[in-house]
Scaffold this active site. Structure first.
Site, mmCIF file in Angstrom:
data_model
loop_
_atom_site.group_PDB
_atom_site.id
_atom_site.type_symbol
_atom_site.label_atom_id
_atom_site.label_comp_id
_atom_site.label_asym_id
_atom_site.label_seq_id
_atom_site.Cartn_x
_atom_site.Cartn_y
_atom_site.Cartn_z
ATOM 1 N N CYS A 134 0.839 -1.199 0.000
ATOM 2 C CA CYS A 134 0.000 0.000 0.000
ATOM 3 C C CYS A 134 0.880 1.258 0.000
ATOM 4 O O CYS A 134 1.588 1.506 -0.952
ATOM 5 C CB CYS A 134 -0.971 -0.050 1.190
ATOM 6 S SG CYS A 134 -2.437 0.985 0.971
ATOM 7 N N HIS B 25 -2.951 -5.968 1.001
ATOM 8 C CA HIS B 25 -2.300 -6.167 2.293
ATOM 9 C C HIS B 25 -2.226 -7.643 2.682
ATOM 10 O O HIS B 25 -3.127 -8.159 3.347
ATOM 11 C CB HIS B 25 -3.093 -5.439 3.388
ATOM 12 C CG HIS B 25 -3.037 -3.950 3.321
ATOM 13 N ND1 HIS B 25 -2.113 -3.208 4.037
ATOM 14 C CD2 HIS B 25 -3.788 -3.058 2.645
ATOM 15 C CE1 HIS B 25 -2.302 -1.915 3.807
ATOM 16 N NE2 HIS B 25 -3.312 -1.795 2.950
ATOM 17 N N GLU C 263 -0.477 -8.905 4.970
ATOM 18 C CA GLU C 263 -0.373 -8.995 6.436
ATOM 19 C C GLU C 263 -1.738 -8.957 7.116
ATOM 20 O O GLU C 263 -1.852 -9.239 8.316
ATOM 21 C CB GLU C 263 0.524 -7.871 6.979
ATOM 22 C CG GLU C 263 -0.101 -6.500 7.098
ATOM 23 C CD GLU C 263 -0.223 -5.735 5.783
ATOM 24 O OE1 GLU C 263 -0.667 -4.570 5.821
ATOM 25 O OE2 GLU C 263 0.129 -6.295 4.712
#
Length: 226
Positions: free
Chosen positions: A86, A194, A196
């Site tokens: 991002c 993302h 994560e």
């Protein structure tokens, strides 16, 4: 491996990144401030999402001049792994570590949802734990995720198999639905989604876990279970 999670003023996904590496992948990680001048003792660099310096001027444009970025650039040039998600992807393009740029979504609206991604290239050190052309579910959360580059750069990305992830649907106007790319050397990867945030099924998807497993396996030379 020991990872540096870079924290800029305005970063807001740094805790997500640290949690993914430490708690889920059980690897070492520490926060490193934007004004630090050394990455000594680290084996990998992670640039998290957020709004570095308030996204003033352009997303990532001011963060690119933070003191730590001199070290990040050196780190990348030495062939060590650097990953930006991002805002981290935006910083990498501003720093010249990845080609192209990220501009406003074509809708001019912030997009926040889980989206299907195609693994375009599973032969990189970041994606080896995925199957070729596998469709994975990874969240996005961005207002400026529209990837652009000139035609010559696009042709080069294709020729070198540098396009790693693509959106299965046109969510933000990105050229060729590009969601993530890698540099020619294969050690710097940036993507808008993302991984994560996709580490446990409880969160809706665990497809991000194999992304980090690939990094640990290939850069750390250790065996990580899927």
């Amino acid at each position: 491996m020991k990872f540096a999670v870079i924290v800029f003023p305005g970063s807001n996904c740094d805790m997500d990144m640290l949690w993914a590496i430490q708690d889920i992948m059980e690897a070492e990680a520490e926060y490193v401030r934007h004004d630090a001048v050394s990455l000594a003792g680290f084996d990998g660099v992670l640039l998290p999402g957020g709004f570095s310096y308030g996204d003033y001027l352009r997303c990532g444009a001011i963060a690119r001049f933070s003191p730590i970025m001199t070290e990040v650039i050196r780190f990348a040039e030495e062939g060590k792994p650097v990953f930006g998600t991002c805002n981290g992807f935006q910083v990498l393009t501003e720093a010249g570590l990845l080609p192209g740029a990220l501009i406003r979504n074509k809708s001019l609206h912030f997009i926040c949802k889980t989206t299907p991604l195609k693994v375009v290239n599973n032969q990189t050190n970041f994606t080896s734990e995925y199957e070729a052309e596998e469709i994975i579910q990874i969240p996005v959360a961005h207002g400026e995720g529209n990837y652009i580059c000139d035609e010559a750069t696009l042709a080069e990305l294709k020729a070198n198999n540098q396009i790693v992830f693509s959106y299965e649907e046109d969510i933000n106007g990105s050229m060729e639905n590009i969601a993530g790319i890698v540099n020619k050397q294969g050690n710097v990867l940036g993507m808008m989604p993302h991984p994560e945030r996709a580490m446990e099924e409880l969160l809706g998807s665990a497809d991000g876990k194999r992304f980090f497993a690939s990094i640990l396996k290939n850069f750390g030379k250790v065996s990580v279970s899927k």
